[in-house]
Design an enzyme around this catalytic site. Structure first.
Site, PDB file in Angstrom:
ATOM      1  N   ASP A  48      -2.050  10.795  -2.086  1.00  0.00           N
ATOM      2  CA  ASP A  48      -2.304   9.652  -3.048  1.00  0.00           C
ATOM      3  C   ASP A  48      -2.649  10.263  -4.543  1.00  0.00           C
ATOM      4  O   ASP A  48      -2.322   9.494  -5.414  1.00  0.00           O
ATOM      5  CB  ASP A  48      -3.490   8.850  -2.554  1.00  0.00           C
ATOM      6  CG  ASP A  48      -3.002   7.934  -1.522  1.00  0.00           C
ATOM      7  OD1 ASP A  48      -2.522   6.750  -1.819  1.00  0.00           O
ATOM      8  OD2 ASP A  48      -2.906   8.523  -0.366  1.00  0.00           O
ATOM      9  N   ARG A 100       0.990  -1.171   0.095  1.00  0.00           N
ATOM     10  CA  ARG A 100       0.118   0.049   0.072  1.00  0.00           C
ATOM     11  C   ARG A 100       0.943   1.170  -0.005  1.00  0.00           C
ATOM     12  O   ARG A 100       2.118   1.091   0.253  1.00  0.00           O
ATOM     13  CB  ARG A 100      -0.847   0.035   1.216  1.00  0.00           C
ATOM     14  CG  ARG A 100      -0.233  -0.380   2.459  1.00  0.00           C
ATOM     15  CD  ARG A 100      -0.606   0.406   3.501  1.00  0.00           C
ATOM     16  NE  ARG A 100      -0.484   1.820   3.551  1.00  0.00           N
ATOM     17  CZ  ARG A 100       0.666   2.261   3.735  1.00  0.00           C
ATOM     18  NH1 ARG A 100       1.942   1.788   4.139  1.00  0.00           N
ATOM     19  NH2 ARG A 100       0.724   3.682   3.613  1.00  0.00           N
ATOM     20  N   LYS A 113      -5.317   9.707   2.839  1.00  0.00           N
ATOM     21  CA  LYS A 113      -6.101   8.894   3.714  1.00  0.00           C
ATOM     22  C   LYS A 113      -6.967   9.656   4.366  1.00  0.00           C
ATOM     23  O   LYS A 113      -6.934  10.870   4.923  1.00  0.00           O
ATOM     24  CB  LYS A 113      -5.127   8.156   4.710  1.00  0.00           C
ATOM     25  CG  LYS A 113      -5.589   7.157   5.536  1.00  0.00           C
ATOM     26  CD  LYS A 113      -6.445   6.093   4.877  1.00  0.00           C
ATOM     27  CE  LYS A 113      -5.555   5.430   4.084  1.00  0.00           C
ATOM     28  NZ  LYS A 113      -6.249   4.303   3.145  1.00  0.00           N
TER      29      LYS A 113
END
Length: 349
Positions: free
Chosen positions: A241, A52, A252
């Site tokens: 991201d 991840r 997040k």
């Protein structure tokens, strides 16, 4: 270059047999590597969060293309280009928000396009994937210096989710800045949000920092605004991201509320991400696709039910922080203070 004391972890490792992933679902209880020998296994590892973090996902996907080429060329040296399309699509579908995934696949596609017919593509594609991996580590070192230069005196910082070696090719983005600043005596203590529902802060960030012997305090996500109000934090430092062309940043879930609290209390807010995380095709954060995760992540904890069966769940993996709440965007190509559409364009020069 910092001591290996601060750069000893690799979440993605290429080996002749395939790609090795440090299974992040099992940390901190055990350090177990999972080996993927096919592109479909890489896609599954990304989807199930064995690996991840946006940069690490991109690196994993690049290696997945190498495995796909190995398998498809052995099937047919004449039609491997057509056969590999299914693998590329499967990798692209693994997770929707982290733009590094699509950036890495586009780069690998470009190499595929340039390859001659009837020649085994594995060596060339492996070299490209390894370049992507190495460039990410080099970018992290560059960002660590640029970000640390913004921190004055001896500060306490707060971070969210995991942005370290586990989320990247190595060293980290936001955590890379923290590592570098700590090595220079600029950071006294790091406060890490637990980061519900996957607890990346509790399981991964605290694990990385404690391995580095960096003073760490773990807090529940809901504690952060109160802590910021106490005047104990000088910087909030997070990763990303996907970043839109105007500087709006998807990270997040919980990052947006941190940015709001930081602005209210006069605490500076830093986003650290490589330029491969910027999606220039999106004019603002409202266009960023937000991944919806399975409801079991909210309804259960460590396999045990924590809510009534049938409870309705809303579980976005990310939120979007508007650019006007960001004091500094740190990339390997430079620092943008108070990012906006015009200032972001300087990174294209």
């Amino acid at each position: 270059m910092l001591s290996t004391k601060y750069d000893a972890i690799r979440a993605v490792i290429w080996a002749e047999m395939g790609v090795q992933f440090l299974d992040q679902r099992r940390l901190p209880e055990e350090e177990t590597y999972q080996v993927a020998t096919r592109a479909s296994e890489v896609a599954e590892a990304i989807t199930k969060m064995v690996v991840r973090g946006a940069p690490a996902i991109g690196i994993a996907a690049a290696y997945g293309v190498v495995l796909a080429a190995r398998a498809r060329f052995s099937e047919s040296s004449l039609s491997w280009r057509q056969l590999i399309e299914a693998d590329l699509c499967a990798l692209a579908a693994a997770r929707p928000t982290a733009v590094n995934l699509f950036w890495a696949l586009a780069r690998m596609r470009s190499r595929i396009k340039d390859l001659p017919d009837n020649v085994d593509p594995e060596a060339v594609l492996l070299a490209e994937a390894q370049s992507i991996h190495l460039e990410d580590i080099e970018a992290n070192y560059q960002m660590s210096k640029l970000g640390a230069a913004l921190i004055e005196g001896s500060a306490n910082v707060l971070t969210h989710c995991n942005t370290g070696s586990l989320a990247t090719g190595g060293f980290g983005t936001a955590l890379g800045v923290i590592r570098h600043a700590y090595s220079k005596g600029q950071i006294k203590k790091v406060f890490a949000d637990e980061t519900r529902p996957w607890l990346q802060g509790a399981r991964l960030t605290a694990w990385e920092l404690m391995r580095d012997q960096i003073p760490t305090v773990l807090i529940a996500d809901s504690v952060a605004p109160y802590l910021l109000g106490q005047g104990q934090i000088q910087w909030v430092i997070i990763g990303a991201d996907r970043i839109a062309a105007n500087g709006d940043t998807a990270n997040k879930i919980g990052s947006y509320s941190l940015a709001l609290a930081a602005r209210h209390h006069g605490v500076r807010f830093m986003v650290v991400a490589p330029t491969s995380t910027i999606d220039w095709s999106l004019s603002s954060g409202s266009e960023i696709p937000i991944e919806q995760r399975p409801q079991e992540e909210i309804l259960t904890l460590a396999g045990k039910a924590v809510a009534m069966p049938g409870t309705e769940v809303y579980n976005p993996a990310f939120d979007v922080t508007p650019a006007d709440l960001i004091d500094a965007l740190v990339t390997e190509k430079g620092v943008i203070l108070q990012p906006n559409s015009n200032r972001m364009k300087t990174l294209l020069a």
